[in-house]
Design a protein around this motif. Structure first.
Motif, PDB file in Angstrom:
ATOM      1  N   PRO A   1      27.396  70.160 -37.374  1.00 40.44           N
ATOM      2  CA  PRO A   1      26.948  70.163 -35.972  1.00 40.44           C
ATOM      3  C   PRO A   1      26.483  68.832 -35.400  1.00 40.44           C
ATOM      4  O   PRO A   1      26.867  68.477 -34.277  1.00 40.44           O
ATOM      5  CB  PRO A   1      25.819  71.198 -35.991  1.00 40.44           C
ATOM      6  N   ALA A   2      25.678  68.084 -36.121  1.00 41.63           N
ATOM      7  CA  ALA A   2      25.064  66.899 -35.520  1.00 41.63           C
ATOM      8  C   ALA A   2      25.852  65.612 -35.747  1.00 41.63           C
ATOM      9  O   ALA A   2      25.350  64.520 -35.475  1.00 41.63           O
ATOM     10  CB  ALA A   2      23.640  66.723 -36.045  1.00 41.63           C
ATOM     11  N   HIS A   3      27.085  65.715 -36.217  1.00 39.81           N
ATOM     12  CA  HIS A   3      27.826  64.507 -36.564  1.00 39.81           C
ATOM     13  C   HIS A   3      28.055  63.608 -35.335  1.00 39.81           C
ATOM     14  O   HIS A   3      28.573  64.058 -34.308  1.00 39.81           O
ATOM     15  CB  HIS A   3      29.172  64.881 -37.187  1.00 39.81           C
ATOM     16  N   LEU A   4      27.627  62.366 -35.445  1.00 45.35           N
ATOM     17  CA  LEU A   4      27.789  61.342 -34.406  1.00 45.35           C
ATOM     18  C   LEU A   4      27.212  61.788 -33.054  1.00 45.35           C
ATOM     19  O   LEU A   4      27.719  61.416 -31.994  1.00 45.35           O
ATOM     20  CB  LEU A   4      29.269  60.955 -34.247  1.00 45.35           C
ATOM     21  N   VAL A   5      26.134  62.549 -33.102  1.00 44.45           N
ATOM     22  CA  VAL A   5      25.591  63.116 -31.869  1.00 44.45           C
ATOM     23  C   VAL A   5      25.103  62.038 -30.908  1.00 44.45           C
ATOM     24  O   VAL A   5      25.162  62.207 -29.679  1.00 44.45           O
ATOM     25  CB  VAL A   5      24.467  64.131 -32.191  1.00 44.45           C
ATOM     26  N   GLN A   6      24.638  60.909 -31.424  1.00 48.34           N
ATOM     27  CA  GLN A   6      24.170  59.834 -30.546  1.00 48.34           C
ATOM     28  C   GLN A   6      25.311  59.253 -29.711  1.00 48.34           C
ATOM     29  O   GLN A   6      25.102  58.860 -28.559  1.00 48.34           O
ATOM     30  CB  GLN A   6      23.490  58.717 -31.356  1.00 48.34           C
ATOM     31  N   ILE A   7      26.500  59.212 -30.283  1.00 47.95           N
ATOM     32  CA  ILE A   7      27.657  58.744 -29.512  1.00 47.95           C
ATOM     33  C   ILE A   7      27.988  59.762 -28.426  1.00 47.95           C
ATOM     34  O   ILE A   7      28.264  59.394 -27.280  1.00 47.95           O
ATOM     35  CB  ILE A   7      28.867  58.504 -30.440  1.00 47.95           C
ATOM     36  N   LYS A   8      27.952  61.032 -28.774  1.00 56.45           N
ATOM     37  CA  LYS A   8      28.214  62.073 -27.775  1.00 56.45           C
ATOM     38  C   LYS A   8      27.207  62.010 -26.625  1.00 56.45           C
ATOM     39  O   LYS A   8      27.569  62.182 -25.452  1.00 56.45           O
ATOM     40  CB  LYS A   8      28.155  63.453 -28.428  1.00 56.45           C
ATOM     41  N   GLN A   9      25.938  61.772 -26.957  1.00 55.48           N
ATOM     42  CA  GLN A   9      24.903  61.723 -25.928  1.00 55.48           C
ATOM     43  C   GLN A   9      25.116  60.564 -24.964  1.00 55.48           C
ATOM     44  O   GLN A   9      24.691  60.636 -23.802  1.00 55.48           O
ATOM     45  CB  GLN A   9      23.525  61.625 -26.584  1.00 55.48           C
ATOM     46  N   ALA A  10      25.757  59.513 -25.441  1.00 55.77           N
ATOM     47  CA  ALA A  10      26.031  58.361 -24.579  1.00 55.77           C
ATOM     48  C   ALA A  10      27.227  58.603 -23.669  1.00 55.77           C
ATOM     49  O   ALA A  10      27.436  57.863 -22.701  1.00 55.77           O
ATOM     50  CB  ALA A  10      26.269  57.117 -25.431  1.00 55.77           C
ATOM     51  N   ILE A  11      27.996  59.651 -23.942  1.00 54.31           N
ATOM     52  CA  ILE A  11      29.226  59.913 -23.196  1.00 54.31           C
ATOM     53  C   ILE A  11      29.100  61.108 -22.260  1.00 54.31           C
ATOM     54  O   ILE A  11      29.514  61.045 -21.103  1.00 54.31           O
ATOM     55  CB  ILE A  11      30.400  60.169 -24.177  1.00 54.31           C
ATOM     56  N   TYR A  12      28.519  62.191 -22.800  1.00 52.73           N
ATOM     57  CA  TYR A  12      28.539  63.455 -22.069  1.00 52.73           C
ATOM     58  C   TYR A  12      27.143  63.834 -21.549  1.00 52.73           C
ATOM     59  O   TYR A  12      26.148  63.638 -22.264  1.00 52.73           O
ATOM     60  CB  TYR A  12      29.029  64.586 -22.988  1.00 52.73           C
ATOM     61  N   PRO A  13      27.040  64.400 -20.355  1.00 53.56           N
ATOM     62  CA  PRO A  13      25.744  64.871 -19.850  1.00 53.56           C
ATOM     63  C   PRO A  13      25.238  66.083 -20.626  1.00 53.56           C
ATOM     64  O   PRO A  13      24.029  66.290 -20.750  1.00 53.56           O
ATOM     65  CB  PRO A  13      26.038  65.227 -18.388  1.00 53.56           C
ATOM     66  N   HIS A  14      26.161  66.879 -21.153  1.00 51.85           N
ATOM     67  CA  HIS A  14      25.793  68.043 -21.967  1.00 51.85           C
ATOM     68  C   HIS A  14      26.591  67.982 -23.262  1.00 51.85           C
ATOM     69  O   HIS A  14      27.823  68.045 -23.254  1.00 51.85           O
ATOM     70  CB  HIS A  14      26.080  69.344 -21.215  1.00 51.85           C
TER      71      HIS A  14
END
Length: 270
Positions: free
Chosen positions: A177-190
């Protein structure tokens, strides 16, 4: 050990080229690999990751950031003592090299659709055997392998069933679930997290799941650039946002599922 990708007859090696009874011939490159991906199986002139992505992945992996993933894969397979191993979608051979060193099988094969990646793998990991080939039409005889390692690679279930011995093992590595979540947070609002469901594979019994979770908090700007270049998430950045993200030097969460399956048995996994 190879089948002809055109007619599926066995290939025989002679004078640095493989040939089947139908006279289809495939030369062994100077680096030691063979190209078994005919034009009929290609979706582009040069399939696989582009040169920039390969170079970035090679630099990131060789810096050792995912070494514990490869070592955990080897540890999970160790009790089975596999002697014939296939690294499916092996890329430049980083994981193949560690598996060869830790498990010391009689034979380890690696395949990938990228000719450039296989060329590098064959040159740098001479104890393994590499071929350019499709995971959807594996150039191997039935029941050839004791274990298949599939790290992020797409594949065809019927082909895995065909080339793996009954009782043999498939080990998959997928994002938790949390893989590369920081990159996702920089891209997507949700942010949508990866699924935690265990994939059910027909003909296979699921034996074990391990979750491997760690934080990369000492990445240099070059390491972060390599990571963003090698993963599809990185394509979502433009030049400005990529630079901004790298300059912020965030710690990156890595979260993997390692799932071990056994083929064709209803007995409890050993």
């Amino acid at each position: 050990m190879y089948l002809c990708p055109l007619c599926q007859l066995p290939l025989t090696l002679s004078s640095r080229h493989y040939q089947c009874a139908n006279k289809h011939s495939f030369d062994v490159a100077k680096e030691g690999y063979v190209n078994l991906l005919p034009v009929q199986q290609k979706k582009s002139l040069d399939p696989g990751d582009n040169s920039e992505m390969m170079q970035a992945r090679r630099a990131f992996l060789e810096a050792g950031w995912y070494q514990r993933v490869a070592e955990e894969v080897a540890t999970m397979l160790q009790p089975a003592n596999p002697q014939q191993i296939l690294d499916l979608g092996c890329g430049e051979g980083y994981y193949s090299g560690i598996l060869q060193r830790q498990l010391a099988p009689k034979q380890l094969y690696g395949i990938d659709i990228s000719k450039a990646a296989i060329r590098y793998a064959a040159k740098h990991y001479p104890n393994a055997t590499f071929a350019v080939a499709s995971a959807y039409q594996l150039p191997f005889a039935a029941d050839q392998f004791d274990a298949i390692v599939r790290i992020y690679a797409p594949s065809l279930l019927s082909e895995l069933q065909r080339v793996l011995n009954v009782g043999g093992y498939l080990l998959t590595v997928t994002p938790a679930p949390a893989h590369l979540v920081q990159i996702k947070q920089a891209i997507y609002p949700h942010v949508k997290l990866h699924s935690d469901a265990i994939e059910q594979l027909a003909g296979f019994q699921h034996c074990e799941r391990k979750q491997l979770r760690f934080t990369l908090d000492q990445l240099t700007a070059a390491d972060l650039d390599h990571l963003l270049t090698m993963v599809p998430l990185g394509w979502k950045f433009n030049a400005a946002t990529k630079t901004q993200f790298i300059e912020s030097k965030p710690a990156i969460e890595c979260d993997f599922y390692l799932d071990l399956y056994q083929l064709g048995t209803k007995q409890p996994c050993p």
